[in-house]
Write an enzyme that holds these catalytic residues in place. Sequence first.
Site, mmCIF file in Angstrom:
data_model
loop_
_atom_site.group_PDB
_atom_site.id
_atom_site.type_symbol
_atom_site.label_atom_id
_atom_site.label_comp_id
_atom_site.label_asym_id
_atom_site.label_seq_id
_atom_site.Cartn_x
_atom_site.Cartn_y
_atom_site.Cartn_z
ATOM 1 N N GLY A 161 30.134 -14.756 32.762
ATOM 2 C CA GLY A 161 30.956 -16.392 32.614
ATOM 3 C C GLY A 161 32.590 -15.495 32.705
ATOM 4 N N ALA A 162 32.729 -16.486 32.456
ATOM 5 C CA ALA A 162 35.172 -15.994 31.948
ATOM 6 C C ALA A 162 35.098 -16.145 33.432
ATOM 7 C CB ALA A 162 35.088 -15.544 31.673
ATOM 8 N N LEU A 163 34.804 -16.810 34.569
ATOM 9 C CA LEU A 163 34.531 -16.708 35.873
ATOM 10 C C LEU A 163 36.291 -16.661 36.758
ATOM 11 C CD1 LEU A 163 31.652 -19.775 36.938
ATOM 12 C CD2 LEU A 163 32.062 -16.643 36.350
ATOM 13 N N HIS A 164 36.649 -16.070 37.500
ATOM 14 C CA HIS A 164 38.410 -16.342 38.203
ATOM 15 C C HIS A 164 37.749 -16.139 39.160
ATOM 16 C CE1 HIS A 164 37.120 -11.633 38.067
ATOM 17 N NE2 HIS A 164 37.241 -11.887 37.203
ATOM 18 N N HIS B 265 35.308 -13.579 41.224
ATOM 19 C CA HIS B 265 33.142 -14.532 40.830
ATOM 20 C C HIS B 265 33.328 -15.234 41.868
ATOM 21 C CE1 HIS B 265 34.056 -12.670 36.384
ATOM 22 N NE2 HIS B 265 33.246 -12.477 36.558
ATOM 23 N N LYS C 131 34.967 -3.112 42.333
ATOM 24 C CA LYS C 131 35.621 -3.296 41.694
ATOM 25 C C LYS C 131 34.763 -2.545 40.630
ATOM 26 C CE LYS C 131 37.738 -5.557 38.029
ATOM 27 N NZ LYS C 131 37.424 -4.431 36.956
#
EC number: 6.3.2.1
Length: 281
Positions: free
Chosen positions: A28-31, A34, A146
């Site tokens: 989650g905490a998608l940027h 993603h 990454k």
Amino acid sequence: MRVARSRAELAQLRPELTGRLGFVPTMGALHDGHLSLVEQARSRADAVAVSIFVNPLQFGPTEDFDAYPRPIEDDLARCEAAGVALVFAPTAADLVGTDPQVRVSAGALGTVLEGASRPGHFDGVLTIVLKLLHLVAPDVAVFGRKDAQQLACIEAMVADLDVPVEIVGAPIVREPDGLALSSRNAYLTPEQRADAVALSRALTAAAWETDAEGALRAGRRVLAAAEAASPWVATDYAALVDPRTFAPVGADHRGPALLALAVRVGSTRLIDNRLLELTGP
Ligand code: PAF
């Protein structure tokens, strides 16, 4: 877009997805990084599933599990906008249970670099990724480069345990100044955000060199300068390794070598890497 909040709901919804399924596991905490994985998955499949699960098994006792961002409504909106067909967002109680006994071991690959700094981390990653692959049953799964050591562990698991899925590594997405996108970047203060550019600068400096010692020296020089100029920056490691085994390469190495960095900026630990093509001394 369908959302499954438990394994039982996933079992009901998964058969609705026909054709080739692409899968992007996330915490989650998608940027935008993603979303680039979702794009990669879409280009290789008829439909894309995303999992959103902050995996307790991969956090150490002193790590930021409770503080890890969980903006689930934003994440769902981003998935919907990206054309994701199915999101699997189970609870830890549902996916992990209360007393799991078995872990997948990453072996030697899990004990160096990130694994040395974070004991048990890759075993926790592999255990949850294997469960997700079983439950979601994708044809292809996409992971970011990454986390290069994570990708190497997952490729080794899939090969060694005959997991029937294709694994794809997607290129690192960077800010205009070079900083690799990461959910952890949100923890940086403005000053620390400026200092964090040292990682990508170190990789760029190393990429000008043609031999292992020169590349390491160039990268470390940039990091040492950043440490001298900032109270926040502290290098954890800068290592030049075989991209498959993560064993250090020798001074006379020729061919591909991965320069892997982990640097603390304040209390945030950032990682980055670049694949170099060395021609030797
Ligand atoms: O890269 C991540 O976000 C996680 O390690 C993963 C692959 C979703 C497993 O929890």
